[in-house]
Design an enzyme around this catalytic site. Structure first.
Site, short mmCIF file in Angstrom:
data_model
loop_
_atom_site.label_atom_id
_atom_site.label_comp_id
_atom_site.label_asym_id
_atom_site.label_seq_id
_atom_site.Cartn_x
_atom_site.Cartn_y
_atom_site.Cartn_z
N HIS A 33 -40.80 2.77 23.95
CA HIS A 33 -40.44 2.93 22.43
C HIS A 33 -41.27 4.20 22.10
O HIS A 33 -42.22 4.53 22.87
CB HIS A 33 -40.77 1.97 21.48
CG HIS A 33 -39.85 0.68 21.61
ND1 HIS A 33 -39.02 0.50 20.55
CD2 HIS A 33 -39.71 -0.18 22.39
CE1 HIS A 33 -38.19 -0.63 21.01
NE2 HIS A 33 -38.83 -1.17 22.06
N GLU A 41 -35.21 6.96 19.50
CA GLU A 41 -36.34 7.01 20.34
C GLU A 41 -36.10 7.36 21.60
O GLU A 41 -35.79 7.01 22.72
CB GLU A 41 -37.35 5.61 20.41
CG GLU A 41 -37.62 5.46 18.95
CD GLU A 41 -37.99 3.93 18.85
OE1 GLU A 41 -38.33 3.35 19.73
OE2 GLU A 41 -38.40 3.62 17.87
N GLU A 89 -45.57 1.62 22.93
CA GLU A 89 -45.40 2.82 22.31
C GLU A 89 -45.90 3.73 22.63
O GLU A 89 -47.12 4.13 22.74
CB GLU A 89 -46.01 2.33 20.69
CG GLU A 89 -45.39 1.14 20.03
CD GLU A 89 -44.01 1.67 19.55
OE1 GLU A 89 -43.61 2.91 19.51
OE2 GLU A 89 -42.98 0.57 19.02
N HIS A 113 -33.92 1.37 20.06
CA HIS A 113 -34.02 2.12 18.93
C HIS A 113 -33.30 3.52 19.33
O HIS A 113 -33.99 4.17 20.04
CB HIS A 113 -35.19 2.35 18.52
CG HIS A 113 -35.85 0.82 17.71
ND1 HIS A 113 -37.12 0.58 17.99
CD2 HIS A 113 -35.11 0.12 17.17
CE1 HIS A 113 -37.29 -0.52 17.42
NE2 HIS A 113 -36.03 -0.97 16.74
ZN LIG Z 1 -38.75 1.49 18.60
#
Ligand SMILES: [Zn+2]
Length: 332
Positions: A156, A64, A220, A61
């Protein structure tokens, strides 16, 4: 301008066109092989027979950015000889175009396009890229010898806050066993919670777990911020963990993080979908027993038992996609 191995990988990747990369180059300690834009393999000249084969990806992404900077720091240290690489390593900067513009994606969320899902969205630029990344990962792990560890960490950050700031997602394992050693390693990196997925998904970590037999995790690691605004000290735990792993140094291990399992997806079937949670609700927020979590025409999603929590709520997705996951604790 041709890419120099001593240049800043991130800056060069963001500035470069695809064709600017050499096929490979040799440094004192290792060989660097470019498989494509932002796809770099590093192989030490002296690689132990049972050395780890490690894929680290970031920037799947484009908004990020902190994990991308962490990865770039590690690479800079390897190239400068400050970090002695003792593993075979594939680094993936997932979406250079979106990273450059600071957007999550351009046409379609790339982390919904792996495991073959890219074929269903041939017009999205992320579909081409997901297919290229899949091929590169498959090629990388296809030459991992029997008995060596295959590891993949997909890094992420999230836009919303989280009750547990740092957490890991274990893709659906089918018949594979959970890896307790890896869970303790994640604990040592400061990961507070672990979510066990209960169904196949079109994510990068599911692809490498299922198709490349890697121990793969989506991590994350905190808040998503633009380049230059990250507080990298908040990522020290994972950076230190990866540093030790890459150098084959003794890992920091900690008790297994809290375990949750995905119970069901909130699917947005139509534009009538309504999520009854505040826009700013944090990941892992508890859902009171009986609460109507979401409504979509005649469908109502109701919380049961008072132990369920919400993860990745996003009512803005396109119809047909997941607008959130309802999770529950795994009994110890
Ligand atoms: Zn992500």
């Amino acid at each position: 301008m041709p890419f120099s191995p001593h240049a800043d990988f991130l800056a060069a990747t963001l500035a470069a066109a695809k064709t600017d990369f050499p096929a490979s180059c040799t440094l004192t300690q290792l060989r660097m092989v470019w498989h494509g834009h932002g796809l770099l393999e590093l192989v030490p000249h002296k690689l132990a027979a049972h050395a780890d084969h490690i894929l680290i990806s970031a920037g799947i992404h484009g908004n990020e950015t902190a994990p991308v900077e962490v990865l770039n720091t590690l690479l800079g240290d390897i190239i400068a000889g400050r970090l002695l690489l003792q593993a075979r390593l594939l680094l993936v900067l997932g979406h250079p175009i979106a990273l450059k513009s600071g957007e999550r994606y351009i046409d379609f969320d790339m982390n919904r396009l792996f495991a073959g899902a890219h074929r269903q969205h041939p017009d999205a630029q992320e579909a081409l890229r997901a297919a290229e990344i899949e091929r590169t990962a498959a090629l990388f792990f296809s030459t991992t010898p029997e008995g060596a560890r295959r590891l993949h960490y997909d890094l992420h950050t999230a836009i919303r806050g989280s009750v547990f700031e740092k957490f890991a997602i274990v893709p659906f394992l089918h018949d594979k066993k959970q890896n307790d050693e890896q869970q303790a390693w994640l604990g040592g990196c400061g990961i507070e919670a672990l979510l066990l997925h209960s169904a196949p998904a079109a994510t990068f970590s599911y692809y490498t777990s299922h198709h490349c037999q890697a121990d793969a995790f989506t991590l994350e690691l905190g808040k998503a911020r633009p380049f230059g605004e990250n507080d990298l000290s908040r990522f020290a735990g994972i950076e230190e963990g990866l540093r030790r792993l890459l150098a084959a140094a003794k890992p920091r291990l900690a008790p297994c993080p809290l375990l949750f399992r995905a119970k069901y997806n909130l699917i947005k079937h139509s534009d009538a979908f309504r999520l009854n949670l505040d826009d700013k609700v944090e990941n892992f927020t508890l859902l009171p027993d009986g609460m109507v979590i979401a409504e979509d025409g005649d469908t109502r999603y109701i919380a049961q038992g008072g132990h369920e929590r919400i993860l990745f709520p996003n009512p803005g997705v396109k119809p047909g996609l997941r607008a959130g996951i309802v999770i529950e604790p795994v009994a110890a």
